[in-house]
Enzyme design. Structure first.
Site, mmCIF file in Angstrom:
data_model
loop_
_atom_site.group_PDB
_atom_site.id
_atom_site.type_symbol
_atom_site.label_atom_id
_atom_site.label_comp_id
_atom_site.label_asym_id
_atom_site.label_seq_id
_atom_site.Cartn_x
_atom_site.Cartn_y
_atom_site.Cartn_z
ATOM 1 N N ASP A 17 -10.638 2.204 -3.712
ATOM 2 C CA ASP A 17 -11.254 1.955 -2.408
ATOM 3 C C ASP A 17 -12.771 2.022 -2.502
ATOM 4 O O ASP A 17 -13.461 1.712 -1.524
ATOM 5 C CB ASP A 17 -10.760 2.990 -1.379
ATOM 6 N N ASP A 47 0.833 -1.212 0.000
ATOM 7 C CA ASP A 47 0.000 0.000 0.000
ATOM 8 C C ASP A 47 0.863 1.256 0.000
ATOM 9 O O ASP A 47 2.086 1.200 0.236
ATOM 10 C CB ASP A 47 -0.906 -0.038 1.246
HETATM 11 C C1 DGJ Z 1 -5.835 1.988 1.783
HETATM 12 C C2 DGJ Z 1 -6.189 0.794 0.954
HETATM 13 O O1 DGJ Z 1 -6.657 1.193 -0.289
HETATM 14 C C3 DGJ Z 1 -7.218 -0.039 1.702
HETATM 15 O O2 DGJ Z 1 -7.599 -1.133 0.919
HETATM 16 C C4 DGJ Z 1 -6.635 -0.488 3.012
HETATM 17 O O3 DGJ Z 1 -5.575 -1.378 2.793
HETATM 18 C C5 DGJ Z 1 -6.186 0.711 3.807
HETATM 19 N N1 DGJ Z 1 -5.307 1.564 3.053
HETATM 20 C C6 DGJ Z 1 -5.478 0.265 5.076
HETATM 21 O O4 DGJ Z 1 -4.959 1.311 5.760
#
Ligand code: DGJ
Length: 749
Positions: free
Chosen positions: A570, A508
């Site tokens: 997301d 991430d």
């Molecule tokens: C952002 C990501 O896009 C999410 O899927 C998740 O992993 C969060 N970060 C966790 O902090």
């Protein structure tokens, strides 16, 4: 197969040049040579594309002749431009690598501040070389192919006044109608120079009526297709976030105004880069349209000492006569086969369950194990523990602490990760003997001020001298340009992977850069980051790596080189996802998209859609999964999941390897539809959606594309019909209510 010739100087050229019309005696045909050189005239030939340019004998400049459908032999004479008024000849011709300061008033592809301070350049043709295959770009991601796949022409330019050399590298992948260009600038002088602008690709198309298509958005609203007229002047977009970003993607399409999904000319340009970038399109007074992709000049001021070089990222250009859809399919095939290096590029992906939307930060070893048990019972084959498992002095119990301290939290995991991982990997996916795999989330390029790492190494965070280090999501970005930071990341990720049976990583990245120590720090960061990616992915080739950046903030070809799948957004709302995924598919293969079913009401939009609708949308992505806590689902939704997982697994090979036909788009129709056809054409799967209920109105016919008109197909649950009937007449699927959906298999008989 390649016509190779070397030419030491323009004067030695055997080409007869009437201005702009080089006469290549044998320039190849559509099925002919990939690179043909005649004196100082150059032809790159794909199955359905020709790219031609030549050296202007009087100036040594490279002039463009053609980028479009296949042509062969010599070119008809082009009219000599009239030169009146302020714009001289350089501003009235089509140039391959427009430098600055000598009367071309359009945007330049290169601006070099010379030792003495001026920014004029005069890069003239010197020589060229042709190589079979394609050399790698130093430190940068790049398409790759064997000698049978790709041929490369390098044109060497030189500025006698400043002793600067520029090599333009053109590689052609004939099967994909793809021409890939990058530029290398070398300082052959004795003083220091600064590169202030460098475009990987600059192309002047001889048309003034064009539309441009880009992919724009924001967090949870990534890569929406935008189409607009190209107007006089410069119009562009880019990123100064330090990364490719949610806001704009490093991708541009130019199309004729009449071009549609399935018909007409399209030129697609995709920059293989993850840092800040700039895309500019300029319609000039002459009626040409210049398109340019490369580094963002806002974040470039690259010093070159004597004999030092800067290499630009590469830009992939694909031409299609079969509309926007034809262009996308060529990008998909090229990127699957010649960009993504992972063994998983085209091999089946395990359906996964990720803990983020289900548990958030609120878990311990036993609740995580329980979630894994439920995942296995539903049929998932990979279980992923997301954010929140690490940090001791600064535990990661929410998003304001712990990044940088990559040790398992002792409260949550008293004996480390191994007991959880061992127990999870002993579980079997429902009704199979397949062990559940274990995956884990990390965010290696970041640090929280609330962390031991930050207290020990405050200088590792990107900062600009005394300026405050502004936070986003409570965190700072590590300066990955520093070798010690690269080594820290390589070591902790390697140790993590060796500490337990972890076979998937979600990498991430949750903020952009703010205070940069210098304008060039972004590209230095990229070179460091790519070194880290290359090192880890080659050391751990059996790990399935998934990229992520607050959803799809780094969905670009640079990341894809190393990570075969990327979390698309997301926003997991099924309806929103149709637009996001179809927008993304303009250039990126569906195989690369992570797409999950989440619970309702959706956490981002509050919308409730049927589980089947959410499932069908998610299975259009190669990295299918769930992002929920099954305990919180109602009976109907929970009962539907095993069937949806089975269906996704059945479809997955076609999504990963097949061709995608966007039959109707969510922005144009209440009935978005997509057809995937397997590589060998023997199978196809149709996705058909109804956004709003259809009241007292005829059910629309969905006309398929890309089938064999002469063949017959068994359409699951409907009957057997010829390809011609399915494409020219179509099928009807009456659906009830809002958010209806249907998945239909076709088998060629
Ligand atoms: C952002 C990501 O896009 C999410 O899927 C998740 O992993 C969060 N970060 C966790 O902090």
């Amino acid at each position: 197969m390649v016509g190779i010739s070397r030419s030491a100087a323009v004067a030695a050229a055997s080409t007869l040049v009437i201005f702009g019309t080089p006469q290549i005696a044998n320039a190849g045909t559509s099925s002919g040579d990939a690179v043909v050189v005649d004196g100082t005239s150059f032809a790159l030939n794909g199955d359905n594309v020709s790219y031609r340019f030549h050296v202007d004998n009087s100036t040594g400049d490279l002039l463009s002749d053609h980028f479009g459908g296949s042509i062969s032999g010599s070119l008809p004479p082009a009219a000599v431009p009239q030169v009146n008024g302020w714009v001289g000849m350089p501003g009235r011709v089509r140039r391959e690598f427009p430098d600055q300061g000598r009367g071309d008033f359009r945007i330049p592809a290169v601006r070099i501040r010379q030792t003495a301070g001026y920014t004029v350049s005069d890069l003239q043709y010197q020589s060229h070389t042709v190589v079979q295959g394609k050399p790698d770009l130093p430190g940068l991601p790049a398409t790759r192919g064997s000698e049978d796949d790709v041929t490369t022409l390098v044109v060497h330019l030189y500025d006698n006044y400043s002793s600067v050399a520029a090599d333009l590298s053109y590689s052609i992948f004939p099967k994909y109608d793809a021409i890939v260009r990058s530029v290398n600038v070398t300082n052959r002088g004795e003083g220091n120079i600064t590169i202030e602008t460098l475009a990987s690709l600059s192309v002047d198309l001889p048309f003034e009526d064009l539309d441009m298509i880009s992919l724009s958005g924001d967090w949870a609203r990534e890569r929406r297709r935008e189409r607009r007229r190209v107007e006089y002047g410069i119009q562009g977009f880019g990123s100064t976030t330090g990364f490719s970003s949610h806001l704009h993607n490093p991708f541009l399409t130019l199309v004729a105004p009449s071009t549609t999904e399935s018909q007409g000319e399209a030129w697609g340009f995709s920059l293989v880069y993850t840092g800040s970038f700039a895309v500019n399109v300029e319609k000039g007074s002459q009626g040409f349209t210049r398109a340019m992709l490369g580094f963002n000049p806002e974040q470039l001021s690259w010093n070159l000492g004597p004999n030092e070089s800067l290499t630009s990222p590469e830009c992939v250009s694909i031409y299609s006569k079969e509309g926007i859809g034809g262009m996308s399919r060529s990008f998909h095939r090229l990127y699957r086969k010649h960009l993504i290096r992972s063994q998983f590029a085209t091999s089946n992906r395990p359906p996964l369950l990720n803990s983020w939307e289900g548990l958030g930060f609120n878990f311990n070893e036993s609740s995580m194990y329980k979630l894994a048990e439920e995942s296995a019972a539903l049929g998932a084959k990979l279980f992923v523990m997301d954010d929140g498992w690490f940090g001791n002095k600064y535990p990661r119990d929410d998003d304001d602490a712990g990044l940088g301290d990559w040790q398992p939290n002792r409260q949550k995991f008293p004996d480390g990760l191994d007991p959880l991982v061992s127990n999870v990997t002993e579980l079997k996916a429902a009704n199979t003997s397949t062990d559940l795999r274990f995956g884990i989330w990390i965010e290696p390029e970041m640090v929280d001020p609330n962390s031991t790492l930050y207290h020990e190494h405050p200088d590792w965070a990107l900062h600009a001298g005394p300026y405050p280090r502004t936070l986003r999501r409570n965190q700072l970005v590590l300066n990955v340009a520093l070798p010690e930071v690269q080594d820290f990341i390589i070591n902790f990720v390697s140790n993590l992977l060796k500490s337990a049976d972890i076979t998937y990583i979600k990498w991430d990245h949750n903020r952009g850069v703010h205070e940069l120590p210098s304008p060039s720090a972004d590209h230095e960061y990229m070179l460091g980051m790519y070194r880290v990616f290359a090192n880890l992915t080659s050391r751990f080739p059996d790990v399935l790596w998934e990229g992520c950046a607050s959803g799809g903030g780094r969905f670009d070809p640079g990341v894809l080189q190393y990570f075969p799948q990327i979390w698309t957004s997301d926003d997991t709302d099924g309806l929103e996802r149709i637009s996001i995924q179809l927008g993304t598919s303009l250039v990126y293969p569906p195989s690369a998209m992570g797409a999950h079913i989440s619970a309702v009401p959706n956490q981002q939009t509050g919308r409730t859609t049927p589980i089947e609708f959410r499932g069908h949308v998610a299975m259009m992505g190669g990295g299918f999964g769930l992002e929920l806590n099954p305990e919180e689902l109602d009976e109907h939704d929970k009962a539907a999941l095993p069937g949806l997982i089975n269906l996704a697994e059945k479809i997955n090979p076609i999504i990963l390897n097949g061709d995608m036909w966007r039959l109707s788009l969510p922005e144009d129709s209440n009935w978005p539809a997509v057809l995937f056809i397997s590589e060998d054409g023997s199978q196809a799967v149709l996705f058909y959606f109804q956004v709003r209920a259809n009241i007292n109105r005829a059910t629309p016919w969905v006309r398929l594309q890309g089938l064999d008109a002469q063949a017959t197909y068994n359409v699951d649950g409907v009957g057997t019909y010829s390809g011609a009937t399915l494409m020219n007449m179509g099928l009807q699927f009456p659906l009830d209510g809002d958010y209806g959906s249907k998945v239909v298999f076709l088998e060629k008989q």
